[in-house]
Motif scaffolding. Structure first.
Motif, short mmCIF file in Angstrom:
data_model
loop_
_atom_site.label_atom_id
_atom_site.label_comp_id
_atom_site.label_asym_id
_atom_site.label_seq_id
_atom_site.Cartn_x
_atom_site.Cartn_y
_atom_site.Cartn_z
N SER A 50 9.31 31.37 42.92
CA SER A 50 8.70 31.80 41.66
C SER A 50 7.84 30.70 41.06
O SER A 50 6.77 30.97 40.53
CB SER A 50 9.79 32.22 40.67
N LEU A 51 8.31 29.46 41.15
CA LEU A 51 7.52 28.33 40.67
C LEU A 51 6.24 28.15 41.50
O LEU A 51 5.19 27.84 40.96
CB LEU A 51 8.33 27.03 40.71
N LEU A 52 6.36 28.36 42.80
CA LEU A 52 5.22 28.13 43.69
C LEU A 52 4.19 29.26 43.66
O LEU A 52 2.99 29.01 43.74
CB LEU A 52 5.70 27.93 45.12
N GLY A 54 4.32 32.18 41.38
CA GLY A 54 4.10 32.85 40.11
C GLY A 54 4.98 34.06 39.85
O GLY A 54 5.83 34.43 40.65
N GLY A 93 8.83 32.56 37.18
CA GLY A 93 7.43 32.52 37.61
C GLY A 93 6.46 32.33 36.47
O GLY A 93 5.42 31.69 36.62
N ALA A 96 5.73 28.82 35.78
CA ALA A 96 5.03 28.08 36.83
C ALA A 96 3.79 27.36 36.32
O ALA A 96 3.47 26.26 36.77
CB ALA A 96 4.67 29.01 37.99
N SER A 97 3.10 27.95 35.38
CA SER A 97 1.87 27.32 34.86
C SER A 97 2.19 26.06 34.06
O SER A 97 1.35 25.17 33.95
CB SER A 97 1.09 28.31 34.01
N ARG A 102 3.17 22.40 42.50
CA ARG A 102 2.19 22.34 43.60
C ARG A 102 1.37 21.05 43.58
O ARG A 102 0.81 20.66 44.59
CB ARG A 102 1.24 23.53 43.52
N PHE A 114 12.28 22.97 33.46
CA PHE A 114 12.70 23.97 34.44
C PHE A 114 14.12 24.45 34.16
O PHE A 114 14.39 25.65 34.17
CB PHE A 114 12.59 23.39 35.85
#
Length: 185
Positions: A50-52, A54, A93, A96-97, A102, A114
């Motif tokens: 979800s982090l990677l 979205g 997700g 993530a922004s 990344r 997080f």
């Protein structure tokens, strides 16, 4: 290109993510003693994906992975918990922004952020959504489903807090930092 269309990379990530979710649910699951409630390593992986990729990828990995897991291992999908899994992927997700995983950035500030997000997300999904939907969809007894939700939520908070954080740290270490010469090449 239309931004509402998923990239091929995201579609592949959803497929692989759902498959790994299913495998971890089968082989990386520890019974808690509460019926149909386990410590699930799959949620640490869902958090990382979800982090990677979205919120849409997180939502779909949670929904698809949990649906297939239930159908294969229990004979029928249990939609209240499937929806809760999708919500976990979606809400993490959305974060993530704010977390630049990344870009190889996952220091103490990102770890804290997080974990605050995942605690809130897992609390909403497992303490509220899953048991409430169990009552409305399946007419399950409230005391039973809220106990299951409490145990599942606590287990997922710890699992994502420990394994999810370790996975994210390991992933961040493989990424060149923003502004490094390696990244520019």
């Amino acid at each position: 290109m239309n931004s509402t269309v998923l990239s091929i990379k995201t579609v592949v990530a959803i497929g692989i993510g759902a498959a790994v979710f299913i495998i971890l649910s089968r082989f990386g699951s520890i019974p808690t003693g509460i019926p149909n409630t386990n410590v699930e390593t799959s949620y640490a992986f869902l958090a990382l994906m979800s982090l990677l990729y979205g919120p849409v990828a997180g939502l779909l990995i949670g929904l698809i992975g949990h649906t297939i897991k239930d159908a294969v291992f229990y004979g029928a999908p249990w939609f209240s918990w499937i929806i809760a899994s999708g919500v976990v992927g979606l809400l993490i997700g959305l974060a993530a922004s704010r977390i630049k995983l990344r870009d190889g950035e996952f220091g103490i500030k990102a770890i804290i952020s997080f974990n605050i997000i995942q605690v809130i997300t897992n609390s909403i999904a497992w303490f509220l959504i899953a048991p409430t939907l169990d009552i409305f969809i399946y007419a399950e007894p409230a005391n039973k489903v809220y106990m299951q939700g409490l145990v599942a939520g606590a287990a997922n908070i710890v699992t994502v807090g420990v394994l999810g954080t370790l996975l994210a740290i390991a992933y961040a270490k493989t990424r060149p930092k923003k502004g490094s010469l390696t990244r520019e090449l």
